[in-house]
Design an enzyme around this catalytic site. Sequence first.
Site, PDB file in Angstrom:
ATOM      1  N   GLU A   1     -19.620  13.116  -5.802  1.00 60.38           N
ATOM      2  CA  GLU A   1     -18.790  11.930  -5.879  1.00 60.38           C
ATOM      3  C   GLU A   1     -19.761  10.594  -5.795  1.00 60.38           C
ATOM      4  O   GLU A   1     -19.157   9.464  -6.228  1.00 60.38           O
ATOM      5  CB  GLU A   1     -18.081  11.992  -4.551  1.00 60.38           C
ATOM      6  CG  GLU A   1     -18.751  11.735  -3.268  1.00 60.38           C
ATOM      7  CD  GLU A   1     -17.751  11.917  -2.030  1.00 60.38           C
ATOM      8  OE1 GLU A   1     -16.679  11.391  -2.184  1.00 60.38           O
ATOM      9  OE2 GLU A   1     -18.196  12.588  -1.165  1.00 60.38           O
TER      10      GLU A   1
ATOM     11  N   ASN B   1       0.904  -1.206  -0.095  1.00 55.54           N
ATOM     12  CA  ASN B   1       0.012   0.040  -0.085  1.00 55.54           C
ATOM     13  C   ASN B   1       0.814   1.309  -0.074  1.00 55.54           C
ATOM     14  O   ASN B   1       1.857   1.482   0.927  1.00 55.54           O
ATOM     15  CB  ASN B   1      -1.063  -0.184   1.358  1.00 55.54           C
ATOM     16  CG  ASN B   1      -1.582   1.309   1.587  1.00 55.54           C
ATOM     17  OD1 ASN B   1      -1.808   2.150   0.601  1.00 55.54           O
ATOM     18  ND2 ASN B   1      -1.901   1.601   3.026  1.00 55.54           N
TER      19      ASN B   1
ATOM     20  N   LYS C   1     -11.280   5.464   0.274  1.00 53.74           N
ATOM     21  CA  LYS C   1     -11.223   6.243   1.552  1.00 53.74           C
ATOM     22  C   LYS C   1      -9.629   6.178   1.789  1.00 53.74           C
ATOM     23  O   LYS C   1      -8.980   5.177   1.462  1.00 53.74           O
ATOM     24  CB  LYS C   1     -12.239   5.495   2.487  1.00 53.74           C
ATOM     25  CG  LYS C   1     -12.581   6.708   3.505  1.00 53.74           C
ATOM     26  CD  LYS C   1     -13.808   5.962   4.166  1.00 53.74           C
ATOM     27  CE  LYS C   1     -14.233   7.135   5.091  1.00 53.74           C
ATOM     28  NZ  LYS C   1     -15.222   8.056   4.622  1.00 53.74           N
TER      29      LYS C   1
ATOM     30  N   HIS D   1     -21.990  36.828 -11.137  1.00 54.72           N
ATOM     31  CA  HIS D   1     -20.490  37.290 -11.541  1.00 54.72           C
ATOM     32  C   HIS D   1     -20.057  35.960 -12.638  1.00 54.72           C
ATOM     33  O   HIS D   1     -18.750  35.853 -12.857  1.00 54.72           O
ATOM     34  CB  HIS D   1     -19.453  37.431 -10.367  1.00 54.72           C
ATOM     35  CG  HIS D   1     -19.822  38.566  -9.422  1.00 54.72           C
ATOM     36  ND1 HIS D   1     -19.637  39.766  -9.747  1.00 54.72           N
ATOM     37  CD2 HIS D   1     -20.210  38.561  -8.384  1.00 54.72           C
ATOM     38  CE1 HIS D   1     -20.176  40.599  -8.931  1.00 54.72           C
ATOM     39  NE2 HIS D   1     -20.562  39.926  -7.834  1.00 54.72           N
TER      40      HIS D   1
HETATM   41  C1  F6R Z   1     -15.632  13.262   0.514  1.00 55.97           C
HETATM   42  C2  F6R Z   1     -14.438  12.620   1.259  1.00 55.97           C
HETATM   43  C3  F6R Z   1     -12.943  13.069   0.976  1.00 55.97           C
HETATM   44  C4  F6R Z   1     -12.246  13.199   2.319  1.00 55.97           C
HETATM   45  C5  F6R Z   1     -10.857  13.562   2.125  1.00 55.97           C
HETATM   46  C6  F6R Z   1      -9.909  13.681   3.305  1.00 55.97           C
HETATM   47  O1  F6R Z   1     -16.736  12.603   0.903  1.00 55.97           O
HETATM   48  O2  F6R Z   1     -14.696  11.651   2.149  1.00 55.97           O
HETATM   49  O3  F6R Z   1     -12.946  14.388   0.525  1.00 55.97           O
HETATM   50  O4  F6R Z   1     -12.739  14.106   3.236  1.00 55.97           O
HETATM   51  O5  F6R Z   1      -9.994  12.583   1.327  1.00 55.97           O
HETATM   52  O6  F6R Z   1     -10.058  12.431   4.125  1.00 55.97           O
HETATM   53  P1  F6R Z   1      -9.632  12.396   5.690  1.00 55.97           P
HETATM   54  O7  F6R Z   1     -10.369  13.535   6.399  1.00 55.97           O
HETATM   55  O8  F6R Z   1      -9.486  11.286   5.907  1.00 55.97           O
HETATM   56  O9  F6R Z   1      -8.221  13.200   5.685  1.00 55.97           O
END
Ligand code: F6R
Length: 609
Positions: free
Chosen positions: A489, A95, A604, A505
């Site tokens: 998204e 990863n 995520k 604008h």
């Molecule tokens: C949108 C979403 C992403 C996260 C971003 C930051 O729904 O989940 O925009 O907010 O990738 O992630 P974190 O909060 O884990 O740093």
Amino acid sequence: MCGIVAAVAARNIVPVLIEGLTRLEYRGYDSAGLALLKPTLTRLRSVGRVAELALQANGQTAHHGIAHTRWATHGVPSERNAHPHVSAGLAVVHNGIIENYVELRRELLAAGYVFTSDTDTEVIAHLIQHTLQSAPDLFAAVRLAIARLTGAYAIAVLREGDDGIVVARHGAPLLLGLGTDGNYAASDAAALLQVTRRMIYLEDGDVAEIRGDAVRIVGAGGTAARVPADRPVHESTLSADDVELGDYRHYMQKEIFEQPQALAATLEMIGGAQTLSPNLFGVAAPEMLSGVRSVLILACGTSYHSGLVARYWIEQLAGIPCSVEIASEYRYRVSVPNPEQLVVAISQSGETADTLASVKHARALGMGRTLAICNVPESAIVRECALRFLTRAGPEIGVASTKAFTTQLAALFLLAVTLAKQAGRLSAEQEAEHLAALRHLPVAVQKVLALEPEIKAWAARFADKQHALFLGRGHHYPIALEGALKLKEISYIHAEGYPAGELKHGPLALVDKDMPVISIAPNDALLEKLKSNLKEVAARGGELYVFADADSAVDAEDGVHVLRLPEHYGLLSPVLHVVPLQLLSYHVALVKGTDVDKPRNLAKSVTVE
Ligand code: F6R
């Protein structure tokens, strides 16, 4: 991004690997694969979801194995690019990103290694194999090989003939799970709850070996890290329910509806207090927060939007300047450092590479007053910062962030009140009123959730739209941005958030009968201004969907649909107004039939740049 599981145990570990990958699928879902020792190496890979891999793995048994679910960086999602990558009896899952893989690949090609994928990971497999020629064992070879890697990684390596699996981390999360019948490793605790609650969080630079009956860890300096003296064993408090879908259809739906509990848990630490102590943010907070004259907030995506709301609160309540920057921009731009400034990093995962790097950058510039607002204890961003406030949203599994956002807002409001108090700008009554409003939030959010049937009815009208505009003013402008992000998204409808006053604008040119305009219309001081902006839309034939408060003087008419939230909530109104926008996106996505929890191209926990 990407999820890793490794297991060495007396039981058949194939179901453990599959269940672990299923728990980690939120981290990436382009392809999945596993390598087992039986005792020769068996590799199974599939494009797409873990469920496909599970079908292939059905009936397999093994006691040693590594597994991976991928979010593609180098090389398209395909079977040849799926992990594990192998080099003569040795397999690796990874990863992260290896930045110097081109040079290493060239070197390994010259040494006669044959590459069968486009990934950076395959370089690691061949490099370890190559290093084994001069290293006494796999553990030593991994240590020598990773010293040559530039970039971020968490890896797990197994080799035919070896009893253990070697894992290492640098800049990407990895933990060990200590079981009763074996030992495990994974990218996060949820993957291992099925077998153990006893976890050791590895530190950057650690190399560890897991065997059936023992684990050993060597830290970055090369000395053995003692367990538990140097690497404490944490008893995970996650419950199975936290990571189960239960009666819900999607994690996003579950997480939207969990917001009252998530807020209550996050606010539990203020209890019935009438006054706030800066200690909420850590033992060093009284000293570090005193004398703060400005705030810099760093975050990405949804977390950035919570920072934008906080700017309104901090400037209004505490009277100190607050700037909010997208972490990936801040880390590379030439900025003017201010060592007295409080740097606040906001992150659900605590692992977002850009946010982490931006905090490191701020620290390198001499800004040591750092505070993490984060949902994951022991995460990299929490460890990087001097102060911390942990939101207690519980695991957020749906890729679209929902309950993390509202709990971040609660935490940031606490910060604004604390700074206001320190600045001497808050009377005892005002402080008690703010705390009472916070405490009432779970009930207020619960009432907003009851609007779901009406929102669902609206959603049906969006399904055939290509574009949408979201409008807000003041501290609801970031909520318009967040509403637009949620819609794009998970439903793939192009959406933009705008401050309503900015419409004329430029973006007004886009408005016609095919462009739904969603507006946040709380009953605040800006309502009349907002109404003028809405008239501009109506006059151009635009269809308006207005989320008003019970007492907002906005009326439904032809082309203007109004849905009312139960109560106006003053400064904390953004926490309420984001909820219907989350529900709207969710229901539009359902109508469109998209994969709500795993939208295309996303993952995520963005641990790559
Ligand atoms: C949108 C979403 C992403 C996260 C971003 C930051 O729904 O989940 O925009 O907010 O990738 O992630 P974190 O909060 O884990 O740093």
